[in-house]
Design an enzyme around this catalytic site. Structure first.
Site, PDB file in Angstrom:
ATOM      1  CD  GLU A   1      -1.836  -2.383   1.503  1.00 42.82           C
ATOM      2  OE1 GLU A   1      -0.662  -2.670   1.835  1.00 42.82           O
ATOM      3  OE2 GLU A   1      -2.763  -3.210   1.536  1.00 42.82           O
TER       4      GLU A   1
ATOM      5  CG  HIS B   1     -10.671  -7.048   8.207  1.00 45.10           C
ATOM      6  ND1 HIS B   1      -9.719  -7.566   9.051  1.00 45.10           N
ATOM      7  CD2 HIS B   1     -10.213  -7.269   6.950  1.00 45.10           C
ATOM      8  CE1 HIS B   1      -8.734  -8.091   8.326  1.00 45.10           C
ATOM      9  NE2 HIS B   1      -9.008  -7.923   7.050  1.00 45.10           N
TER      10      HIS B   1
HETATM   11  C1  LIG Z   1      -2.124  -4.435   4.853  1.00 46.69           C
HETATM   12  C2  LIG Z   1      -3.182  -5.289   4.257  1.00 46.69           C
HETATM   13  N1  LIG Z   1      -3.459  -5.168   2.948  1.00 46.69           N
HETATM   14  C3  LIG Z   1      -4.410  -5.927   2.379  1.00 46.69           C
HETATM   15  C4  LIG Z   1      -5.101  -6.840   3.111  1.00 46.69           C
HETATM   16  C5  LIG Z   1      -6.209  -7.653   2.473  1.00 46.69           C
HETATM   17  N2  LIG Z   1      -5.809  -9.024   2.265  1.00 46.69           N
HETATM   18  C6  LIG Z   1      -6.099  -9.979   3.167  1.00 46.69           C
HETATM   19  S1  LIG Z   1      -5.485 -11.451   2.759  1.00 46.69           S
HETATM   20  C7  LIG Z   1      -4.823 -10.839   1.340  1.00 46.69           C
HETATM   21  C8  LIG Z   1      -4.042 -11.734   0.436  1.00 46.69           C
HETATM   22  C9  LIG Z   1      -2.944 -12.356   1.166  1.00 46.69           C
HETATM   23  O1  LIG Z   1      -2.221 -13.161   0.330  1.00 46.69           O
HETATM   24  P1  LIG Z   1      -1.039 -14.015   0.914  1.00 46.69           P
HETATM   25  O2  LIG Z   1      -0.166 -13.183   1.783  1.00 46.69           O
HETATM   26  O3  LIG Z   1      -0.381 -14.670  -0.227  1.00 46.69           O
HETATM   27  O4  LIG Z   1      -1.754 -15.072   1.867  1.00 46.69           O
HETATM   28  P2  LIG Z   1      -2.893 -16.120   1.505  1.00 46.69           P
HETATM   29  O5  LIG Z   1      -4.195 -15.433   1.693  1.00 46.69           O
HETATM   30  O6  LIG Z   1      -2.687 -16.580   0.131  1.00 46.69           O
HETATM   31  O7  LIG Z   1      -2.745 -17.193   2.523  1.00 46.69           O
HETATM   32  C10 LIG Z   1      -5.097  -9.485   1.207  1.00 46.69           C
HETATM   33  C11 LIG Z   1      -4.691  -8.659   0.069  1.00 46.69           C
HETATM   34  C12 LIG Z   1      -4.798  -6.940   4.484  1.00 46.69           C
HETATM   35  N3  LIG Z   1      -5.457  -7.787   5.274  1.00 46.69           N
HETATM   36  N4  LIG Z   1      -3.836  -6.170   5.033  1.00 46.69           N
END
Ligand SMILES: Cc1ncc(C[n+]2csc(CCOP(=O)(O)OP(=O)(O)O)c2C)c(N)n1
Lengths: 343, 325
Positions: free
Chosen positions: A69, A138
């Site tokens: 971000e 959230h």
């Molecule tokens: C700082 C922040 N940005 C965005 C999100 C929204 N978000 C939650 S899970 C996710 C994807 C995460 O992907 P990854 O780290 O690969 O983990 P996975 O869900 O695949 O286990 C996002 C973008 C968040 N929770 N926190």
């Protein structure tokens, strides 16, 4: 604004769709407008704010970003100072913590620091709000936090018509605009059904001015000034109170920066009583600001001390019973109005 | 290094899978007919870790009392493998007063101080925290380690890079575990990350980095063993990227249209039947045992869910408690 087509006049869409439509219209009009953020591409935005844009404009103008971000909001600022008009999505407003430096110390201050020489015509849109047990990282609204910081407009639509018109105004604005949409007003199929989240939206482009409140319902006994999903709660409360012969005026502030202080004063001068309802933390926030506005500008008109309903300065808890205890709702508004009338 | 125990590892993976499968079922059971994320006994977002069991089991097999884990929004597998009480965790997911956090935290905010376990819904938030826990372990001259877990998507967050540098600079006993399940919600790694392997990024911080392919619990165990040994010996942090599998949606309710053809082969890549087969082939597991192991796991999960649903809800006004100590 002229909308003549009867078919258009009958058209009803959700708030999410209305936002996306507003962005899409501006993208067609102005090649400098582009969108970026997490999952805004093929997915269409986690909350549907970019629905169908990827299909129409492709990956060059609707850009999925890494979960970086600070990186992509900062890049939005850079593109904006070069004259582009980015619409950047921060998926949940709660994630502001990882990128607040770019938002506050950069996006919001560049115009001032440059003595007015550098503009940042950027929209930062983001989802807010609770009520579905998503817990304290959230479910926040946080608009008061941003409104406290000088240099960015803070727009918070409550319905589809305003969502589209305010989005178009935000994109055309030469200032950074934080556009906060509450998940509960979007009309998402996977959230609790909210009939007020679908409404008439003309197909043509139109603007809703930033900084003008709207009277969502006229009334005479008490002014309920509020914003976003709490407008819906206040309208529900108005229906209840009407059965008991109590008439409330629901003022939808629509933006916190600028705040339409005249509209607050006009309504208070009419009703003589003020209840402010906010789904943000109570202290140092919107409720205090609106009440101060009334006290400073219409003190002599007030028949009772102004009152407020807001999150009682605790993080949003997960468990439904705990969360419902801290969120504003129609029952609390009904009770608040009644106690103002007996005060 | 610990000895790897195939049967125990298999059992633990099955235990986690049964848990996730039952939560999946219970989560959707009362969201009918109109699916509503906020409805039912388990409301809110739900990120399940089916397919990622080898990562948790292979890493946690090396951990002992006092070792810490910071997990992300998808935490159940690491929580269970690290010894977080299944009943208390389940009660938390059901928002009950008997839950780990008295219903305040929910599935993304599980805090178990006894096991030094925590998780967070903000991407990469746990990385620096693990550094601080490791700092405390080091200052107090224990040989405990901290494990920071997150997805490959999280490796593009600033906190990840700051934490790697801190841990390397201060030679902290941290193991950075990246679960690469190919997807960050709808964004594939190739669209988010300029390098194919996050293990390569470790070199930039002067620490060892390895990538483990194939979601293979034994290879994960090997890699984690080397990293934990190094950390316990006071030699500093390591990074392990595990190529794993997100068997289900990002969150429950995710239609996963974006996955396209890849989704069709997901079941074939399920690590648990594959591992069962290899143990059967080795003569270390029988078909009967497969059934009894699953049944035992089921019974434990049943009891946890029973405990949760029969526990009282918090009192509404308890929402006002615990802002400050
Ligand atoms: C700082 C922040 N940005 C965005 C999100 C929204 N978000 C939650 S899970 C996710 C994807 C995460 O992907 P990854 O780290 O690969 O983990 P996975 O869900 O695949 O286990 C996002 C973008 C968040 N929770 N926190």
């Amino acid at each position: 604004m002229t909308v003549t087509d009867t078919e258009t006049a009958a058209r009803r869409i959700t708030t999410a769709k209305a936002m996306a439509e507003g962005i899409g219209l501006e993208m067609r009009r102005d090649p400098d407008v582009f969108v970026m953020g997490e999952d805004v591409g093929a997915y269409g935005g986690i909350f549907g704010s970019t629905t169908d844009l990827f299909g129409e404009f492709g990956a060059d103008r609707v850009i999925d970003t890494p979960i970086s971000e600070t990186g992509f909001i900062g890049a939005g600022i850079g593109a904006a100072v070069e004259g582009m008009r980015p619409v950047v999505e921060l998926m949940f407003v709660d994630f502001y913590g990882v990128c607040m430096d770019q938002i506050d110390n950069n996006m919001a201050k560049i115009h001032y620091f440059s003595g007015g020489n550098v503009k940042v015509p950027m929209v930062l849109m983001t989802a807010a709000g609770g009520g579905y047990s998503d817990a304290g990282q959230h479910s926040q609204t946080l608009w008061g936090t941003f409104a406290h910081l000088p240099g960015m407009k803070v727009v918070v639509p409550s319905n589809p018509y305003d969502a589209k018109g305010l989005m178009i105004s935000a994109i055309r604005d030469d200032n950074p605009v934080l556009y906060i949409f509450h998940k509960g007003v979007l009309g998402l199929g996977w959230m609790t059904n909210n009939p007020r989240a679908t409404g008439h939206v003309p197909e043509d482009p139109y603007t809703v001015p930033i900084g003008k409140a709207a009277i969502a319902r006229e009334g005479t006994d008490v002014t309920v000034a509020t914003i976003s999903l709490s407008v819906h709660r206040a309208l529900d409360a108005a229906d209840e109170l009407e059965k008991e012969g109590i008439s409330i005026e629901v003022l939808d502030l629509r933006s916190l920066v600028p705040l339409d202080r005249e509209a607050i004063l006009d309504s208070v001068r009419k009703t003589h009583r003020l209840l402010v309802v906010d789904e943000d933390y109570q202290s140092f926030g919107m409720t205090g600001e609106v009440i101060t506005t009334a006290v400073e500008g219409a003190f002599d008109y007030l028949d009772a001390p102004p009152a407020r309903i807001a999150i009682p300065d605790v993080p949003i808890p997960y468990s439904r019973v705990l969360e419902q205890f801290v969120l504003p709702d129609a029952d609390k508004i009904v009770a608040g109005v009644k106690s103002l009338l007996t005060a | 290094m610990n000895q790897f125990n195939r049967l125990d590892s298999y059992k633990e993976m099955v235990r986690i899978r049964q848990y996730e499968s039952r939560i999946l079922q219970e989560y959707h059971a009362d969201k009918q007919p109109a699916w509503d994320i906020g409805a039912g006994l388990i409301p809110g977002e739900m990120h399940l870790a089916a397919g990622q069991e080898p990562a948790a089991v292979g890493v946690c097999a090396h951990l002992k009392k006092g070792d810490a884990i910071t997990a992300p929004h998808r935490p159940h597998h690491f929580a269970l493998a690290h010894g977080v009480d299944m009943k208390a965790m389940t009660a938390e997911i059901y928002g009950r007063d008997s839950g780990l956090c008295r219903g305040k935290g929910g599935h993304m905010h599980l805090f178990d101080p006894e096991n030094h376990f925590s998780c967070s819904g903000i991407i990469a938030q746990g990385y620096p925290v693990a550094c601080g826990q490791a700092f405390a372990f080091k200052r107090r001259s224990t040989d405990n380690v901290a494990v920071a877990v997150a997805g490959e998507g999280a490796a593009n967050q600033g906190a990840f890079h700051e934490a790697l540098n801190l841990a390397a600079l201060w030679s902290l006993p941290v193991i950075f575990v990246i679960e690469d399940n190919d997807w960050a919600i709808s964004v594939p790694k190739s669209h988010s990350t300029a390098t194919a392997s996050n293990a390569d990024r470790a070199a930039g911080y002067g620490i060892p980095g390895v990538r483990v392919e194939n979601n293979d619990v034994e290879a994960i165990f090997e890699a984690a063993g080397a990293a934990v040994d190094r950390a316990r010996a006071g030699e500093g942090p390591s990074l392990i990227e595990i190529h794993t599998l997100r068997l289900w949606g990002h969150f429950e309710g995710d239609a996963q249209a974006y996955r396209g053809a890849e989704l069709e082969t997901v079941d074939e890549r399920d690590p648990i039947p594959r591992y069962a087969k290899s143990l059967v082939d080795l003569g270390e597991l029988t078909e009967d045992q497969i059934v009894t192991i699953a049944a035992a796991a089921d019974a434990e999960v049943d009891a946890a869910i029973q405990f949760a649903v029969s526990s009282p809800e918090p009192k509404p006004q308890d929402a006002l408690l615990h802002v400050f100590a």
